[in-house]
Enzyme design. Structure first.
Site, short mmCIF file in Angstrom:
data_model
loop_
_atom_site.label_atom_id
_atom_site.label_comp_id
_atom_site.label_asym_id
_atom_site.label_seq_id
_atom_site.Cartn_x
_atom_site.Cartn_y
_atom_site.Cartn_z
N LYS A 99 -2.61 -1.15 -11.39
CA LYS A 99 -2.67 -1.59 -9.99
C LYS A 99 -4.10 -1.50 -9.45
O LYS A 99 -4.97 -0.86 -10.05
CB LYS A 99 -1.70 -0.74 -9.17
CG LYS A 99 -0.22 -0.95 -9.54
CD LYS A 99 0.68 -0.14 -8.61
CE LYS A 99 2.14 -0.32 -8.95
NZ LYS A 99 3.02 0.43 -7.99
N TYR A 102 8.00 -8.64 -6.48
CA TYR A 102 8.71 -7.44 -6.02
C TYR A 102 9.94 -7.79 -5.18
O TYR A 102 10.37 -6.96 -4.36
CB TYR A 102 7.77 -6.55 -5.21
CG TYR A 102 6.98 -5.53 -6.02
CD1 TYR A 102 7.61 -4.66 -6.91
CD2 TYR A 102 5.60 -5.40 -5.86
CE1 TYR A 102 6.90 -3.70 -7.62
CE2 TYR A 102 4.87 -4.45 -6.57
CZ TYR A 102 5.54 -3.59 -7.45
OH TYR A 102 4.83 -2.63 -8.14
N THR A 129 7.71 7.76 -9.62
CA THR A 129 7.07 6.86 -8.65
C THR A 129 6.07 7.60 -7.76
O THR A 129 4.96 7.11 -7.50
CB THR A 129 8.16 6.20 -7.76
OG1 THR A 129 9.16 5.64 -8.62
CG2 THR A 129 7.57 5.14 -6.87
N ASN A 171 -0.05 4.33 -6.81
CA ASN A 171 0.38 5.16 -7.94
C ASN A 171 -0.08 4.60 -9.29
O ASN A 171 0.48 4.90 -10.33
CB ASN A 171 1.89 5.41 -7.88
CG ASN A 171 2.70 4.14 -7.96
OD1 ASN A 171 2.15 3.05 -8.10
ND2 ASN A 171 4.00 4.26 -7.86
N HIS A 190 2.45 0.09 -12.90
CA HIS A 190 3.83 -0.42 -12.82
C HIS A 190 4.38 -0.52 -14.22
O HIS A 190 3.63 -0.79 -15.17
CB HIS A 190 3.83 -1.82 -12.19
CG HIS A 190 5.15 -2.54 -12.37
ND1 HIS A 190 6.21 -2.36 -11.51
CD2 HIS A 190 5.59 -3.39 -13.34
CE1 HIS A 190 7.24 -3.08 -11.95
NE2 HIS A 190 6.89 -3.73 -13.05
N GLU A 229 9.68 -10.12 -15.77
CA GLU A 229 8.31 -9.78 -15.38
C GLU A 229 7.29 -10.28 -16.40
O GLU A 229 6.19 -10.70 -16.04
CB GLU A 229 8.20 -8.26 -15.19
CG GLU A 229 9.04 -7.78 -14.01
CD GLU A 229 9.05 -6.28 -13.82
OE1 GLU A 229 8.39 -5.56 -14.60
OE2 GLU A 229 9.70 -5.82 -12.86
O1 CDP Z 1 7.27 1.59 -9.61
P1 CDP Z 1 8.63 2.25 -9.71
O2 CDP Z 1 9.62 1.44 -10.51
O3 CDP Z 1 8.52 3.68 -10.18
O4 CDP Z 1 9.20 2.37 -8.23
P2 CDP Z 1 10.05 1.34 -7.33
O5 CDP Z 1 11.11 2.11 -6.65
O6 CDP Z 1 10.47 0.15 -8.15
O7 CDP Z 1 9.03 0.88 -6.21
C1 CDP Z 1 8.04 -0.09 -6.49
C2 CDP Z 1 6.73 0.39 -5.92
O8 CDP Z 1 6.84 0.46 -4.50
C3 CDP Z 1 6.32 1.80 -6.34
O9 CDP Z 1 5.64 1.84 -7.57
C4 CDP Z 1 5.44 2.24 -5.19
O10 CDP Z 1 4.09 1.83 -5.39
C5 CDP Z 1 6.00 1.49 -3.99
N1 CDP Z 1 6.77 2.39 -3.12
C6 CDP Z 1 6.21 2.79 -1.92
O11 CDP Z 1 5.10 2.39 -1.58
N2 CDP Z 1 6.92 3.65 -1.10
C7 CDP Z 1 8.13 4.10 -1.46
N3 CDP Z 1 8.81 4.93 -0.66
C8 CDP Z 1 8.71 3.71 -2.69
C9 CDP Z 1 8.00 2.85 -3.51
MG MG Z 2 10.42 -0.45 -10.10
#
Ligand code: CDP
Ligand code: MG
Length: 136
Positions: free
Chosen positions: A12, A52, A94, A115, A118, A129
């Site tokens: 990212k 997304y 996450t 973070n 991805h 994807e």
């Molecule tokens: O990336 P991952 O699959 O671990 O998490 P996700 O639940 O699919 O969420 C996608 C992305 O949204 C995360 O990697 C975070 O960067 C962002 N996110 C966020 O900004 N705030 C949250 N409360 C949850 C997710």
């Molecule tokens: Mg995800």
């Protein structure tokens, strides 16, 4: 029985900006995840919204799309034994504060939104994807 899979990884904007490509790819290689393809690009907010779309009803969706389109990213097709779940483990949770020791997000993540990486969360997501970024 072997189960070779392919998965999508994104470095990212926060991690590209801090020149973490080599540090992150070293971790992938050490874990026998092979980088089959990679490219650096910047996507539009509309493309981020499409990528997304599963999160479109979430409160963080708008911020997430602004963020992913805010600067260059590096997308990679990874392959390896159980690559989808193994890469998720190597990335960590996450929220970097909750990510296990020595996971990529534990080492390099700045916050839940920044973070650093991805990874696809299932074989259907991986297929969608990979197609999104590496059609043809
Ligand atoms: O990336 P991952 O699959 O671990 O998490 P996700 O639940 O699919 O969420 C996608 C992305 O949204 C995360 O990697 C975070 O960067 C962002 N996110 C966020 O900004 N705030 C949250 N409360 C949850 C997710
Ligand atoms: Mg995800």
């Amino acid at each position: 029985m072997s189960n070779t899979e392919r998965t999508l990884s994104i470095i990212k904007p926060d991690a590209v900006e801090r020149n973490l490509f080599e540090k992150i790819t070293d971790i992938l290689k050490k874990n026998n995840l092979k980088i089959e393809k990679n490219k650096k690009l910047q996507i539009s907010k509309e493309e981020a919204a499409e990528f997304y779309k599963e999160h479109q009803s979430k409160p963080f969706y708008e911020k997430l799309c602004n963020y992913l389109s805010s600067g260059p990213i590096i997308v990679m097709e990874l392959s390896g034994e159980n690559a989808i779940s193994r890469y998720r483990e190597i990335m960590g949770a996450t929220d970097p504060k909750k990510a296990g020791n020595n996971t990529i997000r534990n080492l390099y993540g700045v916050s839940i939104d920044k973070n650093s990486v991805h990874g696809s969360d299932s074989s259907s997501s991986a297929e969608r994807e990979l197609n999104f970024f590496f059609k043809n």
